[in-house]
Write a protein that holds these residues in place. Sequence first.
Motif, PDB file in Angstrom:
ATOM      1  N   MET A   1       0.857  -1.152   0.000  1.00  0.00           N
ATOM      2  CA  MET A   1       0.000   0.000   0.000  1.00  0.00           C
ATOM      3  C   MET A   1       0.915   1.230   0.000  1.00  0.00           C
ATOM      4  N   VAL A   2       0.576   2.194  -0.840  1.00  0.00           N
ATOM      5  CA  VAL A   2       1.376   3.404  -0.970  1.00  0.00           C
ATOM      6  C   VAL A   2       0.457   4.618  -0.843  1.00  0.00           C
ATOM      7  N   ASN A   3       0.884   5.588  -0.048  1.00  0.00           N
ATOM      8  CA  ASN A   3       0.174   6.857   0.041  1.00  0.00           C
ATOM      9  C   ASN A   3       1.133   7.964  -0.354  1.00  0.00           C
ATOM     10  N   ILE A   4       0.650   8.871  -1.178  1.00  0.00           N
ATOM     11  CA  ILE A   4       1.443  10.017  -1.608  1.00  0.00           C
ATOM     12  C   ILE A   4       0.757  11.280  -1.107  1.00  0.00           C
ATOM     13  N   ASP A   5       1.468  12.050  -0.281  1.00  0.00           N
ATOM     14  CA  ASP A   5       0.997  13.363   0.171  1.00  0.00           C
ATOM     15  C   ASP A   5       1.723  14.388  -0.681  1.00  0.00           C
ATOM     16  N   ALA A   6       0.962  15.220  -1.396  1.00  0.00           N
ATOM     17  CA  ALA A   6       1.593  16.114  -2.362  1.00  0.00           C
ATOM     18  C   ALA A   6       0.849  17.431  -2.477  1.00  0.00           C
ATOM     19  N   PRO A   7       1.524  18.432  -3.055  1.00  0.00           N
ATOM     20  CA  PRO A   7       0.844  19.701  -3.320  1.00  0.00           C
ATOM     21  C   PRO A   7      -0.197  19.524  -4.421  1.00  0.00           C
ATOM     22  N   ASN A   8      -1.112  20.478  -4.500  1.00  0.00           N
ATOM     23  CA  ASN A   8      -2.213  20.388  -5.469  1.00  0.00           C
ATOM     24  C   ASN A   8      -1.764  20.318  -6.918  1.00  0.00           C
ATOM     25  N   ASP A   9      -0.590  20.807  -7.233  1.00  0.00           N
ATOM     26  CA  ASP A   9      -0.167  20.867  -8.635  1.00  0.00           C
ATOM     27  C   ASP A   9       0.600  19.639  -9.116  1.00  0.00           C
ATOM     28  N   ILE A  10       0.637  18.564  -8.327  1.00  0.00           N
ATOM     29  CA  ILE A  10       1.311  17.350  -8.772  1.00  0.00           C
ATOM     30  C   ILE A  10       0.553  16.756  -9.964  1.00  0.00           C
ATOM     31  N   ILE A  32       0.021  -3.393  -5.982  1.00  0.00           N
ATOM     32  CA  ILE A  32       0.114  -2.161  -5.195  1.00  0.00           C
ATOM     33  C   ILE A  32      -1.229  -1.441  -5.221  1.00  0.00           C
ATOM     34  N   ILE A  33      -1.704  -1.092  -4.039  1.00  0.00           N
ATOM     35  CA  ILE A  33      -2.870  -0.227  -3.892  1.00  0.00           C
ATOM     36  C   ILE A  33      -2.308   1.122  -3.469  1.00  0.00           C
ATOM     37  N   TRP A  34      -2.661   2.172  -4.204  1.00  0.00           N
ATOM     38  CA  TRP A  34      -2.109   3.467  -3.840  1.00  0.00           C
ATOM     39  C   TRP A  34      -3.155   4.554  -3.878  1.00  0.00           C
ATOM     40  N   GLY A  35      -2.888   5.578  -3.104  1.00  0.00           N
ATOM     41  CA  GLY A  35      -3.776   6.724  -3.051  1.00  0.00           C
ATOM     42  C   GLY A  35      -2.953   7.986  -2.885  1.00  0.00           C
ATOM     43  N   SER A  49       4.915   3.940   2.393  1.00  0.00           N
ATOM     44  CA  SER A  49       4.515   2.620   1.901  1.00  0.00           C
ATOM     45  C   SER A  49       4.467   1.625   3.050  1.00  0.00           C
ATOM     46  N   VAL A  50       3.537   0.691   2.940  1.00  0.00           N
ATOM     47  CA  VAL A  50       3.396  -0.405   3.891  1.00  0.00           C
ATOM     48  C   VAL A  50       3.491  -1.688   3.084  1.00  0.00           C
ATOM     49  N   LEU A  51       4.425  -2.543   3.443  1.00  0.00           N
ATOM     50  CA  LEU A  51       4.642  -3.798   2.713  1.00  0.00           C
ATOM     51  C   LEU A  51       4.146  -4.968   3.550  1.00  0.00           C
ATOM     52  N   VAL A  52       3.404  -5.858   2.909  1.00  0.00           N
ATOM     53  CA  VAL A  52       2.856  -7.036   3.577  1.00  0.00           C
ATOM     54  C   VAL A  52       3.152  -8.245   2.699  1.00  0.00           C
ATOM     55  N   GLU A  53       3.665  -9.305   3.299  1.00  0.00           N
ATOM     56  CA  GLU A  53       3.952 -10.521   2.546  1.00  0.00           C
ATOM     57  C   GLU A  53       2.675 -11.342   2.423  1.00  0.00           C
ATOM     58  N   ASP A  54       2.413 -11.816   1.230  1.00  0.00           N
ATOM     59  CA  ASP A  54       1.260 -12.682   0.969  1.00  0.00           C
ATOM     60  C   ASP A  54       1.671 -14.118   1.233  1.00  0.00           C
ATOM     61  N   GLU A  55       1.156 -14.708   2.300  1.00  0.00           N
ATOM     62  CA  GLU A  55       1.557 -16.060   2.688  1.00  0.00           C
ATOM     63  C   GLU A  55       0.944 -17.146   1.805  1.00  0.00           C
ATOM     64  N   GLU A  56      -0.058 -16.805   1.012  1.00  0.00           N
ATOM     65  CA  GLU A  56      -0.726 -17.807   0.166  1.00  0.00           C
ATOM     66  C   GLU A  56       0.065 -18.159  -1.076  1.00  0.00           C
TER      67      GLU A  56
END
Length: 57
Positions: A1-10, A32-35, A49-56
Motif C-alpha cells: 500500500m502506498v500513500n502520496i501526500d503532495a501539493p495540489n499541482d502534482i 500495489i494499492i495506492w492513493g 509505503s506499507v509492505l505485507v507478505e502474501d503467505e498464500e
Amino acid sequence: MVNIDAPNDILLSTASSLVEVIRDAIQPDVQIIWGMTLDSQRDDIVVTSVLVEDEEQ
C-alpha cells in the motif's frame, strides 16, 4: 500500500512514476494499492509505503 501526500499541482504521471519506482524496487509483478492526498499548503512530496507478505503464494 502506498500513500502520496503532495501539493495540489502534482501531475498524475508524477504520482504514477513514484509508484513504479517502488514496484521496481520490490518486484515487477507486486500488487500495489495506492492513493494520494492533495494539500495546498504542502510544497514537498511525501511517500509512505506499507509492505505485507502474501503467505498464500
